[in-house]
Motif scaffolding. Sequence first.
Motif, PDB file in Angstrom:
ATOM      1  N   ILE A 144      -1.935   6.895  -5.480  1.00  0.00           N
ATOM      2  CA  ILE A 144      -1.560   8.922  -5.530  1.00  0.00           C
ATOM      3  C   ILE A 144      -2.088   9.192  -3.883  1.00  0.00           C
ATOM      4  CG2 ILE A 144      -3.823   8.874  -5.998  1.00  0.00           C
ATOM      5  CD1 ILE A 144      -2.308  10.898  -8.461  1.00  0.00           C
ATOM      6  N   ARG A 145      -1.978   8.973  -3.418  1.00  0.00           N
ATOM      7  CA  ARG A 145      -2.401   9.391  -1.947  1.00  0.00           C
ATOM      8  C   ARG A 145      -1.580   8.573  -0.559  1.00  0.00           C
ATOM      9  NH1 ARG A 145      -8.578  11.585  -0.954  1.00  0.00           N
ATOM     10  NH2 ARG A 145      -8.700  12.792  -3.133  1.00  0.00           N
ATOM     11  N   LYS A 146      -1.764   7.579  -0.795  1.00  0.00           N
ATOM     12  CA  LYS A 146      -0.884   6.600   0.181  1.00  0.00           C
ATOM     13  C   LYS A 146       0.595   6.574  -0.168  1.00  0.00           C
ATOM     14  CE  LYS A 146      -5.250   3.575   0.775  1.00  0.00           C
ATOM     15  NZ  LYS A 146      -6.582   2.110   0.537  1.00  0.00           N
ATOM     16  N   ASN A 147       1.023   6.052  -1.354  1.00  0.00           N
ATOM     17  CA  ASN A 147       2.507   5.793  -1.747  1.00  0.00           C
ATOM     18  C   ASN A 147       1.982   6.474  -2.557  1.00  0.00           C
ATOM     19  OD1 ASN A 147       4.748   4.889  -2.042  1.00  0.00           O
ATOM     20  ND2 ASN A 147       3.905   2.790  -1.522  1.00  0.00           N
ATOM     21  N   PRO A 148       2.507   8.270  -3.245  1.00  0.00           N
ATOM     22  CA  PRO A 148       3.009   8.446  -4.446  1.00  0.00           C
ATOM     23  C   PRO A 148       3.903   8.557  -5.012  1.00  0.00           C
ATOM     24  CG  PRO A 148       2.059  10.718  -2.509  1.00  0.00           C
ATOM     25  CD  PRO A 148       2.575   8.921  -2.209  1.00  0.00           C
ATOM     26  N   ASP A 149       5.223   7.681  -4.223  1.00  0.00           N
ATOM     27  CA  ASP A 149       6.548   7.712  -4.779  1.00  0.00           C
ATOM     28  C   ASP A 149       6.271   6.477  -5.725  1.00  0.00           C
ATOM     29  OD1 ASP A 149       7.918   9.613  -4.177  1.00  0.00           O
ATOM     30  OD2 ASP A 149       8.171   8.410  -2.259  1.00  0.00           O
ATOM     31  N   GLN A 150       5.069   5.306  -5.283  1.00  0.00           N
ATOM     32  CA  GLN A 150       4.458   3.790  -5.709  1.00  0.00           C
ATOM     33  C   GLN A 150       3.647   4.267  -7.472  1.00  0.00           C
ATOM     34  OE1 GLN A 150       6.319   0.237  -5.373  1.00  0.00           O
ATOM     35  NE2 GLN A 150       4.431   0.065  -6.886  1.00  0.00           N
ATOM     36  N   ALA A 151       2.799   5.247  -7.100  1.00  0.00           N
ATOM     37  CA  ALA A 151       2.188   5.538  -7.788  1.00  0.00           C
ATOM     38  C   ALA A 151       2.250   6.323  -8.932  1.00  0.00           C
ATOM     39  CB  ALA A 151       1.155   6.768  -7.170  1.00  0.00           C
ATOM     40  N   ILE A 152       3.799   6.928  -9.577  1.00  0.00           N
ATOM     41  CA  ILE A 152       4.452   7.672 -10.338  1.00  0.00           C
ATOM     42  C   ILE A 152       5.527   7.007 -11.097  1.00  0.00           C
ATOM     43  CG2 ILE A 152       6.350   9.055 -10.459  1.00  0.00           C
ATOM     44  CD1 ILE A 152       5.824  10.103  -8.557  1.00  0.00           C
ATOM     45  N   ILE A 153       5.626   5.356 -10.416  1.00  0.00           N
ATOM     46  CA  ILE A 153       6.137   4.275 -11.098  1.00  0.00           C
ATOM     47  C   ILE A 153       5.031   3.674 -11.379  1.00  0.00           C
ATOM     48  CG2 ILE A 153       7.589   1.909 -10.490  1.00  0.00           C
ATOM     49  CD1 ILE A 153       8.560   3.109  -8.101  1.00  0.00           C
ATOM     50  N   GLU A 154       4.096   3.274 -10.842  1.00  0.00           N
ATOM     51  CA  GLU A 154       2.808   2.641 -11.564  1.00  0.00           C
ATOM     52  C   GLU A 154       2.850   3.809 -12.901  1.00  0.00           C
ATOM     53  OE1 GLU A 154       1.746  -0.543 -11.220  1.00  0.00           O
ATOM     54  OE2 GLU A 154       2.678  -0.522  -9.426  1.00  0.00           O
ATOM     55  N   LEU A 155       2.772   4.809 -13.013  1.00  0.00           N
ATOM     56  CA  LEU A 155       2.182   5.761 -13.944  1.00  0.00           C
ATOM     57  C   LEU A 155       3.562   5.521 -15.285  1.00  0.00           C
ATOM     58  CD1 LEU A 155       0.670   8.907 -12.104  1.00  0.00           C
ATOM     59  CD2 LEU A 155      -0.944   7.135 -14.134  1.00  0.00           C
ATOM     60  N   ASN A 156       4.943   5.765 -14.713  1.00  0.00           N
ATOM     61  CA  ASN A 156       5.122   5.955 -15.680  1.00  0.00           C
ATOM     62  C   ASN A 156       5.718   4.503 -16.647  1.00  0.00           C
ATOM     63  OD1 ASN A 156       7.181   8.144 -15.284  1.00  0.00           O
ATOM     64  ND2 ASN A 156       8.012   7.125 -13.285  1.00  0.00           N
ATOM     65  N   GLU A 157       5.365   2.992 -15.600  1.00  0.00           N
ATOM     66  CA  GLU A 157       4.812   1.616 -16.438  1.00  0.00           C
ATOM     67  C   GLU A 157       3.696   1.733 -17.125  1.00  0.00           C
ATOM     68  OE1 GLU A 157       5.004  -1.051 -13.427  1.00  0.00           O
ATOM     69  OE2 GLU A 157       7.073  -1.117 -13.173  1.00  0.00           O
ATOM     70  N   LEU A 158       2.829   2.339 -16.787  1.00  0.00           N
ATOM     71  CA  LEU A 158       1.978   2.215 -18.036  1.00  0.00           C
ATOM     72  C   LEU A 158       1.370   3.595 -19.078  1.00  0.00           C
ATOM     73  CD1 LEU A 158      -1.603   2.526 -18.118  1.00  0.00           C
ATOM     74  CD2 LEU A 158      -1.403   4.246 -17.282  1.00  0.00           C
ATOM     75  N   ARG A 159       2.790   4.279 -19.038  1.00  0.00           N
ATOM     76  CA  ARG A 159       3.217   4.835 -20.467  1.00  0.00           C
ATOM     77  C   ARG A 159       4.018   4.358 -21.233  1.00  0.00           C
ATOM     78  NH1 ARG A 159       6.758   8.862 -22.557  1.00  0.00           N
ATOM     79  NH2 ARG A 159       6.110   9.930 -23.660  1.00  0.00           N
ATOM     80  N   GLN A 160       5.209   3.628 -20.914  1.00  0.00           N
ATOM     81  CA  GLN A 160       5.314   2.659 -21.128  1.00  0.00           C
ATOM     82  C   GLN A 160       4.820   1.969 -21.889  1.00  0.00           C
ATOM     83  OE1 GLN A 160       8.892   3.150 -22.065  1.00  0.00           O
ATOM     84  NE2 GLN A 160       8.696   1.571 -23.441  1.00  0.00           N
ATOM     85  N   THR A 161       3.649   1.377 -21.118  1.00  0.00           N
ATOM     86  CA  THR A 161       2.901  -0.074 -22.280  1.00  0.00           C
ATOM     87  C   THR A 161       2.207   0.725 -23.107  1.00  0.00           C
ATOM     88  OG1 THR A 161       2.809  -0.987 -19.701  1.00  0.00           O
ATOM     89  CG2 THR A 161       1.047  -1.632 -21.361  1.00  0.00           C
ATOM     90  N   ALA A 162       1.409   1.962 -22.468  1.00  0.00           N
ATOM     91  CA  ALA A 162       1.223   2.725 -23.866  1.00  0.00           C
ATOM     92  C   ALA A 162       1.641   2.396 -25.421  1.00  0.00           C
ATOM     93  CB  ALA A 162       0.189   4.000 -23.312  1.00  0.00           C
ATOM     94  N   SER A 163       3.054   3.219 -24.495  1.00  0.00           N
ATOM     95  CA  SER A 163       4.206   3.308 -25.929  1.00  0.00           C
ATOM     96  C   SER A 163       4.410   1.823 -26.825  1.00  0.00           C
ATOM     97  CB  SER A 163       5.703   4.629 -25.080  1.00  0.00           C
ATOM     98  OG  SER A 163       4.810   5.675 -24.436  1.00  0.00           O
ATOM     99  N   THR A 164       4.424   0.804 -26.417  1.00  0.00           N
ATOM    100  CA  THR A 164       4.828  -0.535 -26.230  1.00  0.00           C
ATOM    101  C   THR A 164       3.347  -0.897 -27.710  1.00  0.00           C
ATOM    102  OG1 THR A 164       6.472  -1.020 -24.852  1.00  0.00           O
ATOM    103  CG2 THR A 164       5.097  -2.552 -26.158  1.00  0.00           C
TER     104      THR A 164
END
Length: 317
Positions: A144-164
């Motif tokens: 979240i501090r080192k690479n915010p863009d990659q952190a957003i991608i991981e969070l989006n994948e996290l949300r998709q995994t939870a929805s699945t």
Amino acid sequence: MWIGLLIAISITMTIAYDYAYFSLFLAFFIGNIKNKAGFFTLYSVNLGASFLTVNYGFIKQSSLLLSQFPFVFISLMASILLPISTYNKNKREQLEGELESANKRLDDLVKMEERQRIARDLHDTLGQKLSLIGLKTDLAKRLIRKNPDQAIIELNELRQTASTALKEVRDMVTTMRGTQLVDELFRAEQILKAASIQFILHGSPKLQETSQLNENVLGMCLKEAVTNVVKHSQASVCTITIEETPSHNVLTVQDNGLGIERTRKQDRRGTGILGMKERLEFVNGCIDIKTGSERQGTAVIIHVPKLVRKPMKEDEE
């Protein structure tokens, strides 16, 4: 030993006093013997002794025994049939008891197997995805501090995994056997009548194009609402209304009791509204409560969609 003594008394009374009816008592007593070998042995001995002593009396030309011939004949027939009938009756009751006990054990085994199956399904369904959610959460925290863009991608994948995972749990619950709304309405009517509350139903309980999961949730909410009416409302009438729209089922439980505010003051433990809200949130449903002044009662209005909405994909937000 005691039955042998009674048989000897029966023989003595028949020979000495022409009294051939003591064998009836013995026939009933022998019929209650549970041991198969003991039953048939004593049954044969008693029957043989009775026939021999009666025939001996007829050979002696006993006038008293001859005058009682119809009754003696009936007594002998009863001595033949009564033990068999009593033994079979006791055997049937014993088998029925064993069958009932076996059915209870079978029910317990079925329940245990069902619990184990549900546990396995939950483990297989959620175990891997929850582990993945934990790993992605840790990864997102580090990025979240080192690479915010990659952190957003991981969070989006996290949300998709939870929805699945949520969708898979819903699908699994849907396949489980549940209670239909018709059955819950029948039980609700019984409970209300037992509490001397008049039951009124508007609408058809046979829902159209509704998933089993959503119907189960609707039935559980109905059970909770009716329980609240019986326990807390002090009502005399409870009206249940079922309405269908193209996308939703609407269930209304209306009573003429004290009202929910008075109920909360009298019972600090709550009335189960929170439990209904949690169940409804699982299927994207909602609950609305309307209450008036004293004796105007409470209306619990439950909205449940006919089908569970699919989780939105990230690219559709």
